[in-house]
Enzyme design. Sequence first.
Site, PDB file in Angstrom:
ATOM      1  N   ASP A  15       1.028  -0.673   0.213  1.00 60.18           N
ATOM      2  CA  ASP A  15      -0.168  -0.227  -0.075  1.00 60.18           C
ATOM      3  C   ASP A  15       0.920   1.364  -0.077  1.00 60.18           C
ATOM      4  O   ASP A  15       1.969   1.439   0.326  1.00 60.18           O
ATOM      5  CB  ASP A  15      -0.970  -0.016   0.928  1.00 60.18           C
ATOM      6  CG  ASP A  15      -1.648   1.586   1.591  1.00 60.18           C
ATOM      7  OD1 ASP A  15      -2.422   1.632  -0.098  1.00 60.18           O
ATOM      8  OD2 ASP A  15      -1.957   1.969   2.585  1.00 60.18           O
ATOM      9  N   SER A  16      -0.158   2.206  -0.640  1.00 59.87           N
ATOM     10  CA  SER A  16       0.749   3.560  -0.493  1.00 59.87           C
ATOM     11  C   SER A  16       1.739   3.804   1.139  1.00 59.87           C
ATOM     12  O   SER A  16       2.386   5.078   1.734  1.00 59.87           O
ATOM     13  CB  SER A  16      -0.254   4.807  -0.949  1.00 59.87           C
ATOM     14  OG  SER A  16      -1.309   5.272   0.007  1.00 59.87           O
ATOM     15  N   TYR A  47      -0.714   8.751  -2.832  1.00 63.16           N
ATOM     16  CA  TYR A  47      -0.884   8.618  -3.950  1.00 63.16           C
ATOM     17  C   TYR A  47      -2.674   9.504  -4.516  1.00 63.16           C
ATOM     18  O   TYR A  47      -1.590   9.701  -5.528  1.00 63.16           O
ATOM     19  CB  TYR A  47      -0.873   7.086  -4.328  1.00 63.16           C
ATOM     20  CG  TYR A  47       0.335   5.762  -3.684  1.00 63.16           C
ATOM     21  CD1 TYR A  47       1.786   6.531  -3.670  1.00 63.16           C
ATOM     22  CD2 TYR A  47       1.132   4.796  -4.673  1.00 63.16           C
ATOM     23  CE1 TYR A  47       2.581   5.863  -3.069  1.00 63.16           C
ATOM     24  CE2 TYR A  47       1.476   3.930  -4.851  1.00 63.16           C
ATOM     25  CZ  TYR A  47       2.231   4.540  -4.181  1.00 63.16           C
ATOM     26  OH  TYR A  47       4.120   4.103  -3.963  1.00 63.16           O
ATOM     27  N   CYS A  78      -4.236  -1.775  -2.730  1.00 63.96           N
ATOM     28  CA  CYS A  78      -4.175   0.807  -2.256  1.00 63.96           C
ATOM     29  C   CYS A  78      -5.199   0.531  -3.293  1.00 63.96           C
ATOM     30  O   CYS A  78      -5.151   0.140  -4.493  1.00 63.96           O
ATOM     31  CB  CYS A  78      -2.867   0.837  -2.763  1.00 63.96           C
ATOM     32  SG  CYS A  78      -3.527   1.930  -3.298  1.00 63.96           S
ATOM     33  N   ASN A  79      -6.857   0.375  -3.401  1.00 61.91           N
ATOM     34  CA  ASN A  79      -7.214   1.179  -4.574  1.00 61.91           C
ATOM     35  C   ASN A  79      -7.043   1.944  -5.796  1.00 61.91           C
ATOM     36  O   ASN A  79      -6.692   1.397  -6.847  1.00 61.91           O
ATOM     37  CB  ASN A  79      -8.239   1.080  -4.442  1.00 61.91           C
ATOM     38  CG  ASN A  79      -9.205   0.892  -3.320  1.00 61.91           C
ATOM     39  OD1 ASN A  79     -10.125  -0.064  -3.991  1.00 61.91           O
ATOM     40  ND2 ASN A  79      -8.876   0.807  -2.154  1.00 61.91           N
ATOM     41  N   THR A  80      -5.825   3.533  -5.071  1.00 63.01           N
ATOM     42  CA  THR A  80      -5.142   3.767  -6.185  1.00 63.01           C
ATOM     43  C   THR A  80      -4.472   3.218  -7.084  1.00 63.01           C
ATOM     44  O   THR A  80      -4.611   3.463  -8.041  1.00 63.01           O
ATOM     45  CB  THR A  80      -4.761   5.418  -5.221  1.00 63.01           C
ATOM     46  OG1 THR A  80      -5.555   5.816  -4.344  1.00 63.01           O
ATOM     47  CG2 THR A  80      -4.356   6.427  -6.765  1.00 63.01           C
ATOM     48  N   GLU A 163      -3.172   9.326   8.061  1.00 58.31           N
ATOM     49  CA  GLU A 163      -1.921   8.517   7.740  1.00 58.31           C
ATOM     50  C   GLU A 163      -1.486  10.099   9.161  1.00 58.31           C
ATOM     51  O   GLU A 163      -0.564   9.583  10.157  1.00 58.31           O
ATOM     52  CB  GLU A 163      -1.597   9.501   6.703  1.00 58.31           C
ATOM     53  CG  GLU A 163      -1.375   8.561   5.386  1.00 58.31           C
ATOM     54  CD  GLU A 163      -0.630   7.203   5.738  1.00 58.31           C
ATOM     55  OE1 GLU A 163       0.314   6.952   6.269  1.00 58.31           O
ATOM     56  OE2 GLU A 163      -0.575   6.064   5.200  1.00 58.31           O
ATOM     57  N   CYS A 197     -11.685   2.370  -0.104  1.00 57.23           N
ATOM     58  CA  CYS A 197      -9.641   3.378  -0.132  1.00 57.23           C
ATOM     59  C   CYS A 197      -9.690   2.623   1.207  1.00 57.23           C
ATOM     60  O   CYS A 197     -10.176   2.107   2.292  1.00 57.23           O
ATOM     61  CB  CYS A 197      -9.765   4.255   0.287  1.00 57.23           C
ATOM     62  SG  CYS A 197      -8.000   5.247   0.759  1.00 57.23           S
ATOM     63  N   THR A 198      -8.682   1.766   1.049  1.00 57.93           N
ATOM     64  CA  THR A 198      -8.172   0.715   2.962  1.00 57.93           C
ATOM     65  C   THR A 198      -7.822   1.474   3.513  1.00 57.93           C
ATOM     66  O   THR A 198      -7.987   0.969   4.900  1.00 57.93           O
ATOM     67  CB  THR A 198      -7.170  -0.291   2.043  1.00 57.93           C
ATOM     68  OG1 THR A 198      -5.500   1.077   1.450  1.00 57.93           O
ATOM     69  CG2 THR A 198      -7.506  -0.882   0.849  1.00 57.93           C
ATOM     70  N   HIS A 199      -7.545   2.865   3.345  1.00 58.77           N
ATOM     71  CA  HIS A 199      -7.759   3.166   4.995  1.00 58.77           C
ATOM     72  C   HIS A 199      -8.994   3.620   5.665  1.00 58.77           C
ATOM     73  O   HIS A 199      -8.421   4.558   6.625  1.00 58.77           O
ATOM     74  CB  HIS A 199      -7.180   4.904   4.296  1.00 58.77           C
ATOM     75  CG  HIS A 199      -5.129   5.068   4.504  1.00 58.77           C
ATOM     76  ND1 HIS A 199      -4.742   4.155   2.766  1.00 58.77           N
ATOM     77  CD2 HIS A 199      -4.725   5.547   4.394  1.00 58.77           C
ATOM     78  CE1 HIS A 199      -3.867   4.601   2.882  1.00 58.77           C
ATOM     79  NE2 HIS A 199      -3.093   5.910   3.992  1.00 58.77           N
TER      80      HIS A 199
HETATM   81  N1  DGL Z   1      -4.920   2.976   0.469  1.00 61.97           N
HETATM   82  C1  DGL Z   1      -4.747   3.840  -0.945  1.00 61.97           C
HETATM   83  C2  DGL Z   1      -5.792   3.489  -0.922  1.00 61.97           C
HETATM   84  O1  DGL Z   1      -6.640   2.483  -0.856  1.00 61.97           O
HETATM   85  C3  DGL Z   1      -4.951   5.341  -0.195  1.00 61.97           C
HETATM   86  C4  DGL Z   1      -4.494   5.922  -1.406  1.00 61.97           C
HETATM   87  C5  DGL Z   1      -3.330   7.056  -0.977  1.00 61.97           C
HETATM   88  O2  DGL Z   1      -1.920   7.182  -0.491  1.00 61.97           O
HETATM   89  O3  DGL Z   1      -3.972   8.484  -1.396  1.00 61.97           O
HETATM   90  O4  DGL Z   1      -7.138   4.062  -2.331  1.00 61.97           O
END
Ligand code: DGL
Length: 278
Positions: A15-16, A47, A78-80, A163, A197-199
Amino acid sequence: MVIEKSAYQPIGIFDSGYGGLTVFRAIVEELPPYDYLYLGDNARTPYGNRSFETVYHYTLQCVRYLFQRGCRLVILACNTASAKALRGIQQRDLPEIDPARRVLGVIRPSAEVIGQYTQTGSAGILATNGTVASQSYPIETGHFYPDLKVYQQACPMWVPLVENHEFDKPGADYFIRENLAQLFAQSSEIDTILLGCTHYPLLMDKIRQYAPAGCTILSQGEIVAKSLADYLHRHPEMERNCSKNGSRTFLTTDDSALFDRQAKIFLGNPVISAQVDL
Ligand code: DGL
């Protein structure tokens, strides 16, 4: 690219930053015997607002690194990255790097199940700017549920809130209320929301507080974990190659002491990570 072959062949989870730990946690719970290697690109997170080219470049670099560390299978948690880099990596890069390795994302497994939850036929996707702009969710859900109405809302402040450890503070309430209002202004029929989004699962308590009562809110951890279990079942050649010593290793591209403090909040257990230079 020289990739070492060793007995240690963990499943890579990328993940990012910290968000992928919500997926990591669910995967480890579902499939405990395997070795896992987590990589968070904390030095370059988030990201979500970056260009297609940048997300692609960063993600490919991280995937190559995980391959070098022994992973044969990498999950983009990470979805992005799944929206912007997965297809290109699968089609262009893997055949050249090593056709026997695999990279899987989180969007398709989520799109596969979302239609099972809605009664009204209207679902909302909350995600980063990058994921929303890619149109990946409307496209992927359309393959499985052609009649499903999908409404998307970008929540660009939510990843920074997580974050920066502000997810349970009053400042988060403003942005959550605002973005949920924007989503429901698109349609009052929405009865199911996917946290794309996994966050975002870290914000679940507040999302529940401000979402309409009775709305189903789906986070991706369990969905992706079940989908991975199914994938390994259907691909015994890959399953055999994933080593099973139950180890969990954490890597970050930024300060490891900071990662350990934050990751403990995501996982509920102490974490000792190592900082790596890609
Ligand atoms: N966890 C990432 C996602 O699922 C976060 C993306 C990011 O870094 O902005 O999209």
